[in-house]
Design an enzyme around this catalytic site. Sequence first.
Site, PDB file in Angstrom:
ATOM      1  N   ASP A 100       0.798  -1.230   0.000  1.00  0.00           N
ATOM      2  CA  ASP A 100       0.000   0.000   0.000  1.00  0.00           C
ATOM      3  C   ASP A 100       0.833   1.284   0.000  1.00  0.00           C
ATOM      4  OD1 ASP A 100      -2.637  -0.959  -0.206  1.00  0.00           O
ATOM      5  OD2 ASP A 100      -2.494  -1.717   1.843  1.00  0.00           O
ATOM      6  N   ASP A 160      -6.875  -3.621  -5.791  1.00  0.00           N
ATOM      7  CA  ASP A 160      -6.589  -2.327  -5.158  1.00  0.00           C
ATOM      8  C   ASP A 160      -5.236  -1.768  -5.572  1.00  0.00           C
ATOM      9  OD1 ASP A 160      -8.046  -4.317  -3.748  1.00  0.00           O
ATOM     10  OD2 ASP A 160      -8.132  -3.097  -1.948  1.00  0.00           O
TER      11      ASP A 160
HETATM   12  N1  GLY Z   1      -7.413  -1.362  -0.101  1.00  0.00           N
HETATM   13  C1  GLY Z   1      -8.295  -1.886   0.870  1.00  0.00           C
HETATM   14  C2  GLY Z   1      -9.656  -1.339   0.760  1.00  0.00           C
HETATM   15  O1  GLY Z   1     -10.030  -0.729  -0.220  1.00  0.00           O
HETATM   16  O2  GLY Z   1     -10.408  -1.533   1.704  1.00  0.00           O
END
Ligand code: GLY
Length: 387
Positions: A100, A160
Amino acid sequence: MKTFPNPTITAAEAGAALDTAVKIVRQNLPLFTSNCQNHSSVNDIYPPCENDQWTCGFWPGEVWLAWERTGEDCFKNTALTLVDSFDHRIRNHIEVDHHDMGFLYSPSCVAAWKLVGSEKGRDAAILAADQLISRFHEKGEFIQAWGTLGAKDNYRYIIDCLLNVPLLYWATEVTGNEKYANIAHRHVATCLKNSIRADGSTYHTFFMDPVTGGPSHGATCQGYKDDSCWARGQAWGVYGTAISYRYTKKPEYLDAFRRVLAYYLERLPEDLIPYWDMTFTSGTEEPRDSSSASIVACGLLEAAKYVGEEEAAAWRKLAAQMLKSLADHYAVQEGPDGIGIVRHGTYSKKSPYNTCTPEGVDECVSWGDYFYMEALTRFVKDWELYW
Ligand code: GLY
């Protein structure tokens, strides 16, 4: 493409909605300058947290957007204090063993570099890009999302990550080193090949075979079940393909954008704000995920820059309809300190079939507030993106 009769937001209404959001950001500055903002609210109020969650970049992004709107020093000073915290986090390797890095470092540190020339922000974001590419597997050509690198039960990426790879395109632009963008291209190619189903819906997570490097299978974590379509995953698909197109101009990314968007539109309820999983449609008691609508609105406004006027106008109209619904029925007008900006987001809802930890159901969510402000900013001016 599906169209809707819903009203559109005007530029004046979008400006007023942005000013309301900025007012809430200003009110919350004292709470979240030496602390970060928790991923989701409790009864619409955000608790503070350490800079150790994947979501901590969104609050600084809101503060930068508030600074862009107002030019007030209080926003710049807080955002730069938060850059110090992000610099400390990456240099001390605090909770960065995951993918992330873009969610964390684009709206905080890349924004600081682009807006005020913060070299600390630039250098911290490049270190974050290095951390992100350290999770790339040659075998399978993907960036591993979570867990110990190479672990068999985590040999997967998630949709994501389409919002993390823009950090790599940016890192190549700023350093001149192609290694970042090359990994981004290879990861995105793997993702688009495997994660989009024939009907345009998406898998949340996708496992690759650690022995052959070939595709293994899709599975959900935060969606309702493996073969349903998690609304936010679909939204990451919409916005992520638009941003990858921006940087690469590869036609297949725009094709993917159209397919993922078409499925998303088909599954929307009347007010254009999806339920948390797109298996649910009008009439259900399930919670919404308002953050998905803001993310998709950003994707529509970005993609509209690259197509002919007819298609661009249709996409801008859809974004204006989604924003009107959010501003009139989901946005907070005022509240106590810590109040969020957009209600009815869903972080992770447990189902009998998924593997998530239940958190932030029918609450304000930090990225929902950020992308709502980003979409409104895009609507009121020609915005240089942080991604
Ligand atoms: N990237 C995790 C979410 O969108 O909850």
